[in-house]
Design an enzyme around this catalytic site. Structure first.
Site, short mmCIF file in Angstrom:
data_model
loop_
_atom_site.label_atom_id
_atom_site.label_comp_id
_atom_site.label_asym_id
_atom_site.label_seq_id
_atom_site.Cartn_x
_atom_site.Cartn_y
_atom_site.Cartn_z
N GLY A 46 0.85 -1.19 0.00
CA GLY A 46 0.00 0.00 0.00
C GLY A 46 0.88 1.23 0.00
O GLY A 46 2.02 1.19 0.48
N GLN A 51 3.18 9.94 0.98
CA GLN A 51 4.51 9.34 1.09
C GLN A 51 5.45 9.72 -0.04
O GLN A 51 6.66 9.53 0.07
CB GLN A 51 4.38 7.81 1.17
CG GLN A 51 3.72 7.34 2.46
CD GLN A 51 3.55 5.84 2.48
OE1 GLN A 51 2.57 5.32 1.98
NE2 GLN A 51 4.53 5.14 3.03
N CYS A 93 6.06 0.12 7.53
CA CYS A 93 5.72 1.22 6.64
C CYS A 93 6.95 1.61 5.85
O CYS A 93 8.04 1.73 6.41
CB CYS A 93 5.21 2.40 7.46
SG CYS A 93 4.81 3.84 6.46
N LEU A 94 6.77 1.81 4.56
CA LEU A 94 7.90 2.18 3.70
C LEU A 94 8.51 3.52 4.13
O LEU A 94 9.67 3.80 3.86
CB LEU A 94 7.45 2.24 2.24
CG LEU A 94 6.95 0.91 1.66
CD1 LEU A 94 6.38 1.12 0.26
CD2 LEU A 94 8.05 -0.13 1.64
N HIS A 135 -4.27 1.86 7.59
CA HIS A 135 -2.90 2.38 7.62
C HIS A 135 -2.72 3.47 6.55
O HIS A 135 -2.18 4.54 6.85
CB HIS A 135 -1.93 1.20 7.38
CG HIS A 135 -0.49 1.58 7.32
ND1 HIS A 135 0.45 1.09 8.20
CD2 HIS A 135 0.20 2.39 6.47
CE1 HIS A 135 1.64 1.59 7.91
NE2 HIS A 135 1.52 2.38 6.85
N GLU A 136 -3.19 3.21 5.34
CA GLU A 136 -2.99 4.18 4.25
C GLU A 136 -3.85 5.43 4.45
O GLU A 136 -3.41 6.54 4.17
CB GLU A 136 -3.27 3.55 2.89
CG GLU A 136 -2.40 2.35 2.53
CD GLU A 136 -0.91 2.56 2.75
OE1 GLU A 136 -0.44 3.71 2.64
OE2 GLU A 136 -0.21 1.57 3.06
N HIS A 139 -2.26 7.83 6.73
CA HIS A 139 -1.23 8.66 6.10
C HIS A 139 -1.83 9.98 5.58
O HIS A 139 -1.19 11.02 5.64
CB HIS A 139 -0.60 7.93 4.90
CG HIS A 139 0.56 7.05 5.27
ND1 HIS A 139 1.69 7.52 5.87
CD2 HIS A 139 0.75 5.72 5.09
CE1 HIS A 139 2.55 6.51 6.06
NE2 HIS A 139 2.00 5.41 5.60
NI NI Z 1 2.77 3.47 5.61
#
Ligand code: NI
Length: 172
Positions: A46, A51, A93-94, A135-136, A139
């Site tokens: 995701g 991000q 998370c990236l 989660h997304e 963000h």
């Molecule tokens: Ni994330």
């Protein structure tokens, strides 16, 4: 498609609120495609526009059924309209490297969104898929999964990042 750079903690852009998407044009579709490519390259399941430093309410999530498949879904202006139950699952998370942790989330969520053409739709997600969506969507509100951890755990992570950044600054 173009690969984008994923911002990492503590970049302040990750703390910004994303704005609703109004223009459903070719540029939006292109951004979603770029995000998907960037997500699969990472690899991740995701990615939120925040991000990559794009403060629009846009996320892409992987919906592949089989290994090696790259099927994704862009959700524009997503909003959780209903939630139930609780689950604890491990998250990473990236944008938050070097840490994974158990996070408590809703077990089931219903999300309204617009597709890439602006068509309004609704999706019901459970378990792991519900985690990814929560989660997304977090963000887009400037929230990171580490914000859901205990203050002590979060503090330990902050110290670790400080050390890593200091390490990077050291000349070799
Ligand atoms: Ni994330």
């Amino acid at each position: 498609m173009t690969m984008r750079t994923i911002l990492t903690y503590p970049n302040p852009l990750l703390r910004q609120m994303a704005r609703p998407v109004i223009n459903f044009d070719e540029e939006l579709r292109q951004t979603a495609d770029d995000m998907a490519e960037t997500m699969y390259d990472a690899p991740g399941i995701g990615l939120a526009a925040t991000q990559i430093g794009d403060l629009r309410q846009l996320i892409v999530v992987d919906i592949s059924k089989e290994k090696g498949e790259k099927k994704f879904m862009p959700l524009v202006n997503p909003r959780i309209i209903s939630s139930e139950g609780r689950q604890i699952d491990e998250e990473g998370c990236l944008s938050v490297p070097e840490i994974t942790s158990n996070v408590k989330r809703f077990r089931k969520v219903i999300v309204t969104y617009q597709d890439i053409t602006g068509e309004t739709a609704e999706i019901t997600a459970e378990e792991r898929f519900a985690v990814v969506l929560q989660h997304e969507i977090d963000h887009l509100h400037g929230i990171l999964f580490i914000d859901h951890l205990s203050p002590l755990k979060r503090q330990l992570y902050k110290k670790k990042v400080k050390k890593m950044l200091a390490g990077e600054a050291r000349p070799f």
